[in-house]
Scaffold this motif. Sequence first.
Motif, PDB file in Angstrom:
ATOM      1  N   THR A   1      57.662  45.858  33.763  1.00 23.14           N
ATOM      2  CA  THR A   1      57.896  44.659  32.921  1.00 23.14           C
ATOM      3  C   THR A   1      57.950  43.097  33.608  1.00 23.14           C
ATOM      4  OG1 THR A   1      60.400  45.229  33.564  1.00 23.14           O
ATOM      5  CG2 THR A   1      59.383  45.755  31.386  1.00 23.14           C
ATOM      6  N   ASP A   2      57.764  43.248  35.012  1.00 23.80           N
ATOM      7  CA  ASP A   2      57.952  42.096  35.779  1.00 23.80           C
ATOM      8  C   ASP A   2      56.719  41.825  36.758  1.00 23.80           C
ATOM      9  OD1 ASP A   2      60.571  41.653  35.189  1.00 23.80           O
ATOM     10  OD2 ASP A   2      61.246  43.036  36.583  1.00 23.80           O
ATOM     11  N   LEU A   3      56.694  40.514  37.034  1.00 23.83           N
ATOM     12  CA  LEU A   3      55.535  40.234  38.244  1.00 23.83           C
ATOM     13  C   LEU A   3      56.194  39.625  39.235  1.00 23.83           C
ATOM     14  CD1 LEU A   3      53.227  38.187  35.782  1.00 23.83           C
ATOM     15  CD2 LEU A   3      52.801  40.676  36.444  1.00 23.83           C
ATOM     16  N   LYS A   4      55.694  39.757  40.437  1.00 27.16           N
ATOM     17  CA  LYS A   4      56.057  39.164  41.583  1.00 27.16           C
ATOM     18  C   LYS A   4      55.046  38.506  42.466  1.00 27.16           C
ATOM     19  CE  LYS A   4      58.383  40.456  46.041  1.00 27.16           C
ATOM     20  NZ  LYS A   4      58.710  41.856  46.783  1.00 27.16           N
ATOM     21  N   GLN A   5      55.144  37.115  42.039  1.00 25.47           N
ATOM     22  CA  GLN A   5      54.304  36.135  42.831  1.00 25.47           C
ATOM     23  C   GLN A   5      52.647  36.359  42.423  1.00 25.47           C
ATOM     24  OE1 GLN A   5      55.152  36.728  47.097  1.00 25.47           O
ATOM     25  NE2 GLN A   5      56.652  34.790  47.047  1.00 25.47           N
ATOM     26  N   PRO A   6      52.569  36.362  41.037  1.00 26.70           N
ATOM     27  CA  PRO A   6      51.075  36.493  40.474  1.00 26.70           C
ATOM     28  C   PRO A   6      50.233  35.120  41.036  1.00 26.70           C
ATOM     29  CG  PRO A   6      52.726  35.670  38.756  1.00 26.70           C
ATOM     30  CD  PRO A   6      53.550  36.057  39.985  1.00 26.70           C
ATOM     31  N   THR A   7      49.036  35.601  41.271  1.00 27.04           N
ATOM     32  CA  THR A   7      48.162  34.355  41.880  1.00 27.04           C
ATOM     33  C   THR A   7      46.885  34.053  40.948  1.00 27.04           C
ATOM     34  OG1 THR A   7      47.041  36.106  43.045  1.00 27.04           O
ATOM     35  CG2 THR A   7      48.851  34.562  44.136  1.00 27.04           C
ATOM     36  N   ALA A   8      46.434  34.915  40.060  1.00 23.67           N
ATOM     37  CA  ALA A   8      45.179  34.816  39.385  1.00 23.67           C
ATOM     38  C   ALA A   8      45.437  35.523  38.003  1.00 23.67           C
ATOM     39  CB  ALA A   8      44.128  35.125  40.227  1.00 23.67           C
ATOM     40  N   ILE A   9      44.607  34.996  37.153  1.00 23.83           N
ATOM     41  CA  ILE A   9      44.369  35.806  35.585  1.00 23.83           C
ATOM     42  C   ILE A   9      42.748  35.406  35.190  1.00 23.83           C
ATOM     43  CG2 ILE A   9      46.693  35.732  35.143  1.00 23.83           C
ATOM     44  CD1 ILE A   9      46.182  33.180  33.196  1.00 23.83           C
ATOM     45  N   ASP A  10      42.749  36.490  34.381  1.00 24.66           N
ATOM     46  CA  ASP A  10      41.538  36.367  33.603  1.00 24.66           C
ATOM     47  C   ASP A  10      41.635  37.200  32.178  1.00 24.66           C
ATOM     48  OD1 ASP A  10      38.886  35.693  32.982  1.00 24.66           O
ATOM     49  OD2 ASP A  10      37.799  37.234  34.147  1.00 24.66           O
ATOM     50  N   ILE A  11      41.061  36.691  31.207  1.00 19.25           N
ATOM     51  CA  ILE A  11      41.232  36.829  29.865  1.00 19.25           C
ATOM     52  C   ILE A  11      39.956  37.691  29.045  1.00 19.25           C
ATOM     53  CG2 ILE A  11      41.119  34.710  29.044  1.00 19.25           C
ATOM     54  CD1 ILE A  11      43.461  35.382  26.936  1.00 19.25           C
ATOM     55  N   ASP A  12      40.176  38.631  28.399  1.00 17.15           N
ATOM     56  CA  ASP A  12      39.022  38.948  28.045  1.00 17.15           C
ATOM     57  C   ASP A  12      38.677  38.712  26.261  1.00 17.15           C
ATOM     58  OD1 ASP A  12      40.648  40.692  26.355  1.00 17.15           O
ATOM     59  OD2 ASP A  12      40.172  42.540  27.485  1.00 17.15           O
ATOM     60  N   SER A  13      37.951  38.901  25.636  1.00 22.22           N
ATOM     61  CA  SER A  13      37.621  38.638  24.362  1.00 22.22           C
ATOM     62  C   SER A  13      38.646  39.066  23.053  1.00 22.22           C
ATOM     63  CB  SER A  13      36.120  39.048  23.864  1.00 22.22           C
ATOM     64  OG  SER A  13      36.182  40.440  23.890  1.00 22.22           O
ATOM     65  N   ASN A  14      39.474  40.114  23.527  1.00 28.13           N
ATOM     66  CA  ASN A  14      40.621  40.494  22.809  1.00 28.13           C
ATOM     67  C   ASN A  14      41.713  39.825  23.127  1.00 28.13           C
ATOM     68  OD1 ASN A  14      38.700  42.308  21.311  1.00 28.13           O
ATOM     69  ND2 ASN A  14      38.805  43.760  23.012  1.00 28.13           N
ATOM     70  N   SER A  15      42.031  39.061  24.067  1.00 25.15           N
ATOM     71  CA  SER A  15      43.232  38.162  24.323  1.00 25.15           C
ATOM     72  C   SER A  15      44.006  38.967  25.430  1.00 25.15           C
ATOM     73  CB  SER A  15      43.890  37.835  23.356  1.00 25.15           C
ATOM     74  OG  SER A  15      42.876  36.770  22.439  1.00 25.15           O
ATOM     75  N   ASN A  16      43.573  40.080  26.017  1.00 23.90           N
ATOM     76  CA  ASN A  16      44.104  40.860  27.097  1.00 23.90           C
ATOM     77  C   ASN A  16      43.941  40.094  28.398  1.00 23.90           C
ATOM     78  OD1 ASN A  16      44.485  43.250  25.333  1.00 23.90           O
ATOM     79  ND2 ASN A  16      42.356  43.691  25.619  1.00 23.90           N
ATOM     80  N   LEU A  17      45.389  40.178  29.098  1.00 20.68           N
ATOM     81  CA  LEU A  17      45.282  39.390  30.186  1.00 20.68           C
ATOM     82  C   LEU A  17      45.187  40.258  31.169  1.00 20.68           C
ATOM     83  CD1 LEU A  17      48.372  36.660  29.568  1.00 20.68           C
ATOM     84  CD2 LEU A  17      45.965  36.063  30.448  1.00 20.68           C
ATOM     85  N   TYR A  18      44.501  40.025  32.218  1.00 25.06           N
ATOM     86  CA  TYR A  18      44.369  40.772  33.620  1.00 25.06           C
ATOM     87  C   TYR A  18      45.044  39.829  34.602  1.00 25.06           C
ATOM     88  CZ  TYR A  18      41.157  43.400  30.855  1.00 25.06           C
ATOM     89  OH  TYR A  18      40.666  44.373  29.922  1.00 25.06           O
ATOM     90  N   ILE A  19      45.985  40.307  35.425  1.00 29.04           N
ATOM     91  CA  ILE A  19      46.907  39.605  36.410  1.00 29.04           C
ATOM     92  C   ILE A  19      46.820  40.144  37.505  1.00 29.04           C
ATOM     93  CG2 ILE A  19      49.227  38.600  36.612  1.00 29.04           C
ATOM     94  CD1 ILE A  19      49.879  39.258  33.617  1.00 29.04           C
ATOM     95  N   LEU A  20      46.532  39.428  38.531  1.00 27.89           N
ATOM     96  CA  LEU A  20      46.612  39.748  39.757  1.00 27.89           C
ATOM     97  C   LEU A  20      47.950  39.321  40.317  1.00 27.89           C
ATOM     98  CD1 LEU A  20      45.178  40.849  42.466  1.00 27.89           C
ATOM     99  CD2 LEU A  20      44.474  38.425  43.100  1.00 27.89           C
TER     100      LEU A  20
END
Length: 208
Positions: free
Chosen positions: A35-54
């Motif tokens: 449910t949480d993130l810790k110091q995320p640094t980058a994202i990308d998003i696909d055509s379905n608006s799914n977020l990929y989070i580093l």
Amino acid sequence: MYVVDNGNNRVQRFAPGSTSGTTVAGTTASTNALTDLKQPTAIDIDSNSNLYILDMGNTRLVDWTQNATNGTLLISDNSLNNDYDIIIMPNSSNQVYICDQDGHAIYLWTFGASTPSVTLQTVNDSQHNSLNNPTGIVLDPYGNLYVADRDNNRVVMFCVNSTVGIVVAEDNNSVPSLKSPVALAFDSDLNLYLLSIDSDQVVKLPRI
């Protein structure tokens, strides 16, 4: 617009014309729960608006579907502790490029794998034949990968299916400066924009 709010352990979305963001991933708590993130640094998003989070502080890559309240673990590896950019591989549902500063390399990972399938590190250059603290990556429409090779003060291109890069722009006491590039982006005419933290400038490079 999506913003990685590293210090608040979240990702925010700003609707067009809005000056207030909405949290779409993370809770501001800094834990390893999905449910949480810790110091995320980058994202990308696909055509379905799914977020990929580093999620760098948790050394993992997670996927947040639209309106989700938690992420799904895709990759977990201790090497993901100093990485600052990702790109979801075009025409693939399960691969990602990860820009690894400590490893001085770009890795192509398959979701769920324990090691990368491809390592991009070698450069066809007699003086500096490998990447040195790469910090930003971008793909052109043809699938060629461009790397902001920060501590070599240059931009390196890896052609499709090649594991040896070529130098396409570098600083030779240039004006404006190309030193310490950290981020790259293309416009619709394929002009390349480079952010230099040495000069605090964005530099436009005509189509390469």
